[in-house]
Design a protein around this motif. Structure first.
Motif, PDB file in Angstrom:
ATOM      1  N   LEU A 185       0.901  -1.239  -0.147  1.00 40.71           N
ATOM      2  CA  LEU A 185      -0.129  -0.037  -0.050  1.00 40.71           C
ATOM      3  C   LEU A 185       0.794   1.332  -0.219  1.00 40.71           C
ATOM      4  O   LEU A 185       0.330   2.403   0.029  1.00 40.71           O
ATOM      5  CB  LEU A 185      -0.995   0.024   1.218  1.00 40.71           C
ATOM      6  CG  LEU A 185      -2.001  -1.206   1.379  1.00 40.71           C
ATOM      7  CD1 LEU A 185      -2.742  -1.231   2.643  1.00 40.71           C
ATOM      8  CD2 LEU A 185      -2.737  -1.353   0.107  1.00 40.71           C
ATOM      9  N   ALA A 207      -7.562   4.757   9.385  1.00 40.72           N
ATOM     10  CA  ALA A 207      -7.582   3.189   9.068  1.00 40.72           C
ATOM     11  C   ALA A 207      -6.261   2.649   9.474  1.00 40.72           C
ATOM     12  O   ALA A 207      -6.346   1.591  10.223  1.00 40.72           O
ATOM     13  CB  ALA A 207      -7.572   2.868   7.743  1.00 40.72           C
ATOM     14  N   MET A 208      -4.888   3.030   9.642  1.00 43.38           N
ATOM     15  CA  MET A 208      -3.824   2.772  10.132  1.00 43.38           C
ATOM     16  C   MET A 208      -3.944   2.575  11.518  1.00 43.38           C
ATOM     17  O   MET A 208      -3.388   1.543  11.992  1.00 43.38           O
ATOM     18  CB  MET A 208      -2.631   3.448   9.479  1.00 43.38           C
ATOM     19  CG  MET A 208      -1.195   3.041  10.293  1.00 43.38           C
ATOM     20  SD  MET A 208       0.120   4.332   9.633  1.00 43.38           S
ATOM     21  CE  MET A 208       0.476   3.444   7.910  1.00 43.38           C
ATOM     22  N   SER A 239      -8.348   9.886   6.027  1.00 38.16           N
ATOM     23  CA  SER A 239      -8.725   8.343   6.150  1.00 38.16           C
ATOM     24  C   SER A 239      -7.781   7.444   6.348  1.00 38.16           C
ATOM     25  O   SER A 239      -7.852   6.298   7.153  1.00 38.16           O
ATOM     26  CB  SER A 239      -9.760   8.061   5.120  1.00 38.16           C
ATOM     27  OG  SER A 239      -8.976   8.001   3.946  1.00 38.16           O
ATOM     28  N   GLN A 240      -6.651   7.439   5.568  1.00 41.11           N
ATOM     29  CA  GLN A 240      -5.687   6.412   5.610  1.00 41.11           C
ATOM     30  C   GLN A 240      -4.898   6.490   7.034  1.00 41.11           C
ATOM     31  O   GLN A 240      -4.705   5.523   7.536  1.00 41.11           O
ATOM     32  CB  GLN A 240      -4.561   6.747   4.724  1.00 41.11           C
ATOM     33  CG  GLN A 240      -4.872   6.632   3.120  1.00 41.11           C
ATOM     34  CD  GLN A 240      -4.005   6.857   2.268  1.00 41.11           C
ATOM     35  OE1 GLN A 240      -3.140   7.935   2.444  1.00 41.11           O
ATOM     36  NE2 GLN A 240      -3.685   5.973   1.213  1.00 41.11           N
ATOM     37  N   ARG A 241      -4.747   7.566   7.768  1.00 44.02           N
ATOM     38  CA  ARG A 241      -4.386   7.762   8.928  1.00 44.02           C
ATOM     39  C   ARG A 241      -5.246   7.049   9.882  1.00 44.02           C
ATOM     40  O   ARG A 241      -4.749   6.100  10.849  1.00 44.02           O
ATOM     41  CB  ARG A 241      -4.067   9.053   9.391  1.00 44.02           C
ATOM     42  CG  ARG A 241      -3.226   9.087  10.758  1.00 44.02           C
ATOM     43  CD  ARG A 241      -3.364  10.819  11.304  1.00 44.02           C
ATOM     44  NE  ARG A 241      -4.802  11.400  11.522  1.00 44.02           N
ATOM     45  CZ  ARG A 241      -5.057  12.398  12.251  1.00 44.02           C
ATOM     46  NH1 ARG A 241      -3.985  13.234  12.657  1.00 44.02           N
ATOM     47  NH2 ARG A 241      -6.373  12.763  12.403  1.00 44.02           N
ATOM     48  N   LEU A 253      -8.370  11.831   1.971  1.00 41.93           N
ATOM     49  CA  LEU A 253      -7.821  10.612   1.479  1.00 41.93           C
ATOM     50  C   LEU A 253      -6.637  10.334   2.785  1.00 41.93           C
ATOM     51  O   LEU A 253      -6.594   9.538   3.544  1.00 41.93           O
ATOM     52  CB  LEU A 253      -7.072  10.544   0.306  1.00 41.93           C
ATOM     53  CG  LEU A 253      -6.356   9.382  -0.238  1.00 41.93           C
ATOM     54  CD1 LEU A 253      -7.402   8.093  -0.067  1.00 41.93           C
ATOM     55  CD2 LEU A 253      -5.649   9.424  -1.268  1.00 41.93           C
ATOM     56  N   LEU A 254      -5.853  11.373   2.954  1.00 45.11           N
ATOM     57  CA  LEU A 254      -4.744  11.062   3.915  1.00 45.11           C
ATOM     58  C   LEU A 254      -5.012  10.975   5.383  1.00 45.11           C
ATOM     59  O   LEU A 254      -4.675  10.108   6.060  1.00 45.11           O
ATOM     60  CB  LEU A 254      -3.584  12.209   3.867  1.00 45.11           C
ATOM     61  CG  LEU A 254      -2.696  12.342   2.622  1.00 45.11           C
ATOM     62  CD1 LEU A 254      -2.153  13.612   2.547  1.00 45.11           C
ATOM     63  CD2 LEU A 254      -1.936  10.987   2.565  1.00 45.11           C
ATOM     64  N   LEU A 311       2.690   2.206   2.485  1.00 43.36           N
ATOM     65  CA  LEU A 311       2.660   2.664   3.878  1.00 43.36           C
ATOM     66  C   LEU A 311       2.952   1.565   4.871  1.00 43.36           C
ATOM     67  O   LEU A 311       2.301   1.091   5.591  1.00 43.36           O
ATOM     68  CB  LEU A 311       1.295   3.107   4.280  1.00 43.36           C
ATOM     69  CG  LEU A 311       0.635   4.309   3.468  1.00 43.36           C
ATOM     70  CD1 LEU A 311      -0.906   4.384   4.065  1.00 43.36           C
ATOM     71  CD2 LEU A 311       1.396   5.588   3.816  1.00 43.36           C
TER      72      LEU A 311
END
Length: 315
Positions: A179, A213-214, A209-211, A206-207, A181
């Motif tokens: 991914l 989720a992580m 939501s990625q943070r 987007l960033l 990341l």
């Protein structure tokens, strides 16, 4: 001359009122920032806003405005201090202490000799390097000889990383590289279970939501891991509701408790910066020491954590 003072004071009061109203945003974000990523950004400036509110309360003079700003400043100060209060967890003793260093070296940093010098000053057992590029990784050959254990996934973007250890590792695994990341999970033969990560900065939907989720993924995975340590550039401060969710869901403790704010970014601002680099510890470990080092040519100051087995009678 007396007549000229009044408009000046009126102008100062007007500016103070505008500044005070703006300073209420971090206080609002402290409580409601999880509702929107843009609002959450303001929560990181709660310490600065609390000081500004106190100044505004003094400038505006008497009346309800002064009382309101003073009350808001006190509430902000209490919220600022709360995560920094000392923890009751105490080390069982000096035996078994392990020193870890987390360092966002900055992907445009041309001086890996300086990076190695900064690391050598603290003599860590385990090193987490963030924003590590393939060129930088090759330039760290001297460091890699001194720390022969570990694994790495350098990238030509802000998310490359590596873990290096002079202590034997049971395993070292890179996850999430597909991914873009990567997260490194390293298990010492004897000692903590380290998760090193670099969460995306929440500068777009987007960033953000990625943070989210992580951090959500790792808070669930580490919930039943008393030996776990989570370190890295989380792009979060202790005053974010997202950060409080991470602590609550994972059961980890903030290593900053009782150690001070320890601002790490941007390095040039020193104590006025933000504590974006974090160290969270599982209940099997107590924090013996936490400090920040010199940044060198990076925009982050390294975070140096010393943990020891937790005393059995600690709550």
């Amino acid at each position: 001359m007396v007549a000229g003072i009044s408009p000046l004071r009126a102008g100062m009061r007007r500016l103070a009122l505008i500044g005070g109203i703006a300073a209420l945003l971090p206080l609002l974000a402290y409580g409601l920032g999880s509702l929107d990523w843009r609002l959450e950004l303001f929560s990181h400036f709660l310490p600065h806003a609390s000081v500004l509110l106190a100044v505004v309360a003094w400038v505006v003079g008497k009346g309800r405005a002064r009382q309101g700003f003073a009350l808001a400043g006190c509430l902000g100060l209490m919220a600022t201090i709360q995560p920094l209060l000392p923890s009751s967890a105490k080390p069982a003793g000096q035996g078994g202490a392990i020193r870890l260093l987390s360092y966002n070296v900055y992907l445009h940093n041309p001086d890996m000799v300086d990076v190695q010098m900064q690391i050598a000053r603290h003599d860590p057992d385990l090193i987490l390097l963030i924003e590590l590029t393939p060129v930088q990784w090759q330039q760290l050959h001297a460091l890699r000889k001194r720390y022969p254990h570990g694994c790495a996934h350098p990238q030509d973007d802000p998310f490359g990383m590596a873990v290096l250890s002079r202590l034997p590792l049971r395993s070292c695994v890179v996850e999430g590289e597909d991914l873009g990341l990567p997260v490194i999970v390293a298990r010492l033969e004897r000692g903590p279970y380290l998760v090193g990560l670099h969460a995306p900065p929440p500068l777009s939907p987007l960033l953000a939501s990625q943070r989210q989720a992580m951090l959500g993924h790792w808070s669930r995975r580490l919930a039943d891991q008393p030996d776990a340590l989570l370190m890295g550039d989380l792009n979060l401060t202790p005053w974010s509701p997202i950060y409080r969710q991470l602590l609550s869901n994972s059961g980890l403790r903030d290593a900053r408790a009782g150690q001070g704010m320890l601002a790490s970014w941007p390095a040039g601002l020193g104590v006025l910066g933000l504590p974006l680099d974090q160290a969270l510890v599982g209940r099997a470990w107590a924090v013996a020491d936490l400090q920040v080092g010199s940044a060198g040519m990076s925009d982050h100051r390294p975070l140096i954590l010393t943990v020891a087995p937790r005393a059995q009678d600690a709550p």
